[in-house]
Design a protein around this motif. Structure first.
Motif, PDB file in Angstrom:
ATOM      1  N   HIS A 151       0.844  -1.210   0.000  1.00 21.26           N
ATOM      2  CA  HIS A 151       0.000   0.000   0.000  1.00 21.26           C
ATOM      3  C   HIS A 151       0.873   1.251   0.000  1.00 21.26           C
ATOM      4  O   HIS A 151       1.415   1.642   1.026  1.00 21.26           O
ATOM      5  CB  HIS A 151      -0.927  -0.041   1.207  1.00 21.26           C
ATOM      6  CG  HIS A 151      -1.721   1.216   1.443  1.00 21.26           C
ATOM      7  ND1 HIS A 151      -2.034   2.120   0.450  1.00 21.26           N
ATOM      8  CD2 HIS A 151      -2.282   1.709   2.580  1.00 21.26           C
ATOM      9  CE1 HIS A 151      -2.725   3.116   0.970  1.00 21.26           C
ATOM     10  NE2 HIS A 151      -2.889   2.891   2.252  1.00 21.26           N
ATOM     11  N   TYR A 186      -5.829   8.458   4.369  1.00 26.95           N
ATOM     12  CA  TYR A 186      -6.515   7.647   5.386  1.00 26.95           C
ATOM     13  C   TYR A 186      -7.565   6.713   4.782  1.00 26.95           C
ATOM     14  O   TYR A 186      -7.569   5.512   5.048  1.00 26.95           O
ATOM     15  CB  TYR A 186      -7.176   8.555   6.424  1.00 26.95           C
ATOM     16  CG  TYR A 186      -7.726   7.792   7.614  1.00 26.95           C
ATOM     17  CD1 TYR A 186      -6.894   7.429   8.672  1.00 26.95           C
ATOM     18  CD2 TYR A 186      -9.066   7.429   7.680  1.00 26.95           C
ATOM     19  CE1 TYR A 186      -7.392   6.718   9.758  1.00 26.95           C
ATOM     20  CE2 TYR A 186      -9.564   6.722   8.758  1.00 26.95           C
ATOM     21  CZ  TYR A 186      -8.719   6.372   9.802  1.00 26.95           C
ATOM     22  OH  TYR A 186      -9.217   5.675  10.878  1.00 26.95           O
ATOM     23  N   THR A 224      -6.315   3.681   3.008  1.00 32.46           N
ATOM     24  CA  THR A 224      -5.867   2.624   3.930  1.00 32.46           C
ATOM     25  C   THR A 224      -7.063   1.826   4.440  1.00 32.46           C
ATOM     26  O   THR A 224      -7.038   0.591   4.467  1.00 32.46           O
ATOM     27  CB  THR A 224      -5.108   3.233   5.128  1.00 32.46           C
ATOM     28  OG1 THR A 224      -4.028   4.014   4.631  1.00 32.46           O
ATOM     29  CG2 THR A 224      -4.568   2.143   6.043  1.00 32.46           C
ATOM     30  N   ILE A 281      -4.101  -0.305  10.916  1.00 27.68           N
ATOM     31  CA  ILE A 281      -3.388  -1.552  10.603  1.00 27.68           C
ATOM     32  C   ILE A 281      -3.189  -2.375  11.870  1.00 27.68           C
ATOM     33  O   ILE A 281      -3.332  -3.599  11.869  1.00 27.68           O
ATOM     34  CB  ILE A 281      -2.047  -1.242   9.896  1.00 27.68           C
ATOM     35  CG1 ILE A 281      -2.330  -0.669   8.505  1.00 27.68           C
ATOM     36  CG2 ILE A 281      -1.165  -2.489   9.807  1.00 27.68           C
ATOM     37  CD1 ILE A 281      -1.132  -0.026   7.831  1.00 27.68           C
ATOM     38  N   PHE A 311       3.036  -1.440   4.361  1.00 22.72           N
ATOM     39  CA  PHE A 311       2.510  -0.076   4.398  1.00 22.72           C
ATOM     40  C   PHE A 311       3.649   0.946   4.477  1.00 22.72           C
ATOM     41  O   PHE A 311       4.553   0.827   5.309  1.00 22.72           O
ATOM     42  CB  PHE A 311       1.586   0.113   5.600  1.00 22.72           C
ATOM     43  CG  PHE A 311       1.056   1.523   5.727  1.00 22.72           C
ATOM     44  CD1 PHE A 311       0.225   2.055   4.759  1.00 22.72           C
ATOM     45  CD2 PHE A 311       1.406   2.308   6.816  1.00 22.72           C
ATOM     46  CE1 PHE A 311      -0.260   3.356   4.862  1.00 22.72           C
ATOM     47  CE2 PHE A 311       0.926   3.614   6.935  1.00 22.72           C
ATOM     48  CZ  PHE A 311       0.095   4.125   5.953  1.00 22.72           C
ATOM     49  N   SER A 358       4.768   4.161   5.704  1.00 24.71           N
ATOM     50  CA  SER A 358       4.504   5.245   6.644  1.00 24.71           C
ATOM     51  C   SER A 358       5.619   6.281   6.540  1.00 24.71           C
ATOM     52  O   SER A 358       6.367   6.293   5.541  1.00 24.71           O
ATOM     53  CB  SER A 358       4.332   4.695   8.068  1.00 24.71           C
ATOM     54  OG  SER A 358       3.842   5.713   8.920  1.00 24.71           O
ATOM     55  N   SER A 364      -3.533   5.741   9.929  1.00 21.74           N
ATOM     56  CA  SER A 364      -3.457   4.522   9.120  1.00 21.74           C
ATOM     57  C   SER A 364      -2.703   3.419   9.859  1.00 21.74           C
ATOM     58  O   SER A 364      -3.116   2.256   9.854  1.00 21.74           O
ATOM     59  CB  SER A 364      -2.750   4.816   7.791  1.00 21.74           C
ATOM     60  OG  SER A 364      -3.510   5.708   7.004  1.00 21.74           O
ATOM     61  N   LYS A 374      -1.276   9.437   8.246  1.00 19.23           N
ATOM     62  CA  LYS A 374      -0.411   8.247   8.244  1.00 19.23           C
ATOM     63  C   LYS A 374      -0.436   7.570   9.621  1.00 19.23           C
ATOM     64  O   LYS A 374      -0.490   6.343   9.710  1.00 19.23           O
ATOM     65  CB  LYS A 374       1.030   8.630   7.875  1.00 19.23           C
ATOM     66  CG  LYS A 374       1.242   8.914   6.393  1.00 19.23           C
ATOM     67  CD  LYS A 374       1.254   7.628   5.553  1.00 19.23           C
ATOM     68  CE  LYS A 374       1.672   7.896   4.116  1.00 19.23           C
ATOM     69  NZ  LYS A 374       1.599   6.689   3.261  1.00 19.23           N
TER      70      LYS A 374
END
Lengths: 315, 315
Positions: free
Chosen positions: B77, B99, B102, B158, B119, B121, B154, B151
């Motif tokens: 992602h 956001y 995600t 996760i 992911f 970040s 997100s 972030k």
């Protein structure tokens, strides 16, 4: 001061409306009555300093209209999905009701120049950190529920808007909150179950889940007394009580108050009540105590008072 | 392995597609070409193991269709608004592109049982923590940009999905990433300015903003080499280089490579280049080094190589 209470017809929000009116403020209550109820604010309808908008904070345009018309100076944001167990089945609820509502409120505050915010966060932002006394400086926040994730994301948004748009924010990370106008949770569930069958009580998990319970009026008093500060930026506090109560102890208190004897407790087993539940946590409350606030009721007292209310034994 | 690279036509995403194909994987690239370009993936069009969907990850239904059809095993992602300076004017961009994307990806992974996620970040989740060497355990993450906030939100999502839906996630917090296919940032801006006027260069801030710059191929090698692990849950790493480069030093390197002399540097002043910029940060990289990865190029080398690429001096 003109205040806007988003989620003001809900369990905690309606008590906050009461307390703000008591202090002489004007209260603009915004609630879509999905979880909040007209009953919670029914006693305020005749009050001149109170006005109510039935409006969904997920709809930013409707919210902008209210901000434009009412020009609040202080926003108390208590809109969220408040039932972690329910949203475990549908994370969309947290995306919409918990995160998007925060974003919309911050966008309105930015657009209309509102500089003061209170935000209701949660112990669920920490995740499952058993064995660690949680301080505001505990690292590695790792939510295990969609609810905790959406609240932590909301805190992050507030941090950025506070810096970028000079918003002064007070954030409390709530523990379990109980008292009059409760809509769900263990006390609520147990009473319903015992009304159905007073000889047997199903208890989710092993009953040893142990958490601090705060009485809603204690919590609201903390918000009201700490809402004003000279400090800029974000002030963040764990809010709670020093003691805690196990789920089995809650069942015991409930049976005492319902005058039921020999109720058979049937445990579904496992440490957590459901997936995403954090079975035990304990806050360090040094920071909020140093700021001059301390709960009046301990966890067991809060449970007993909430139980009595539910049973109609208290005003 | 069948991989889905969300944002795969972007600056970093397209390099990741190259590297995954190189390793023999099938790559399903999803990109709306808003920031990514057809040019970035043009060389892959004839490749049998590569397919491209022009689709907007903000649209969850379209994304579900792709998941259903392609059944990826691993999702990378990399969709986000990548330009912090731009979104400072419009936080909506971060809500939608950083956001919501995600959330949509996690919802699709949940629905279609995809268990592996990478992911992208960012250092921006920490906020402005000057004087502190940033480790993965640094507490009190306080983003000062809407980008950093989205972030961090997100990452929180996760964490919850990882626990609730047994997703194994690898998260890297990127520093500044540079190299071929760059679309914005200080190097990009300086070249444009010097092409307009080669005797005078406007530099935002005081030029002392000093950050680690990583070369995009170093970063992609880290993702590819660390993507598989026996470990469950979330693995989170600061990713970077031990060194860093000041903005004025970037200007110097650029002038050297453009063979310009006596360029007058005009500083706009202030410590940060713009509001929400974090002027200095330094990562502790012990965790990722212990995991066996180390960057090949230091920060100054990365800057020089990126500059040479932009000037057409390197392949």
């Amino acid at each position: 001061m003109k205040t806007l209470v988003a989620g003001g017809a809900g369990f905690i929000g309606s008590h906050l409306c009461d307390a703000l009116l008591e202090e002489g403020h004007t209260v603009v209550c915004v609630d879509d009555l999905s979880r909040g109820t007209e009953e919670n604010i029914g006693h305020l309808k005749e009050c001149e300093a109170f006005r109510f908008y039935r409006s969904d904070v997920r709809e930013v345009d409707a919210l902008k209209t209210i901000f434009e018309k009412e020009k609040p100076e202080y926003v108390f944001h208590l809109v969220a999905n408040s039932d972690i167990q329910a949203s475990a089945k549908s994370p969309e609820v947290e995306y919409q009701c918990t995160y998007t509502t925060t974003f919309n409120i911050l966008q309105c505050m930015k657009e209309f120049g509102v500089k003061k915010l209170f935000f209701a966060s949660t112990s669920a932002v920490y995740g499952d950190k058993r064995g660690i006394e949680l301080t505001e400086n505990t690292p590695n926040l790792s939510p295990v529920s969609y609810y905790g994730a959406a609240k932590l994301g909301s805190e992050a948004l507030i941090s950025a808007y506070s810096y970028m748009d000079d918003i002064q924010a007070l954030i409390f990370r709530f523990p379990n909150v109980i008292g009059p106008r409760l809509t769900h949770g263990v006390i609520y569930d147990f009473i319903r179950k015992l009304n159905d069958n007073s000889s047997r009580l199903e208890i989710l998990g092993d009953g040893k889940q142990t958490k601090p319970y705060i009485y809603v009026k204690d919590l609201v008093q903390a918000i009201v007394s700490m809402k004003e500060s000279e400090q800029t930026g974000v002030r963040l506090y764990n809010l709670g009580v020093d003691s805690s109560t196990s789920v089995t102890r809650i069942a015991d208190i409930l049976c005492e108050e319902m005058e039921l004897e020999n109720v058979e407790y049937c445990y579904t087993g496992g440490e957590a009540g459901w997936k995403g539940d954090v079975p035990r946590f304990q806050y360090c409350l040094d920071k909020i105590h140093a700021a001059g606030w301390r709960a009046q009721f301990d966890s067991d007292e809060a449970v007993r008072m909430a139980v009595k209310h539910e049973l109609g034994k208290l005003e």
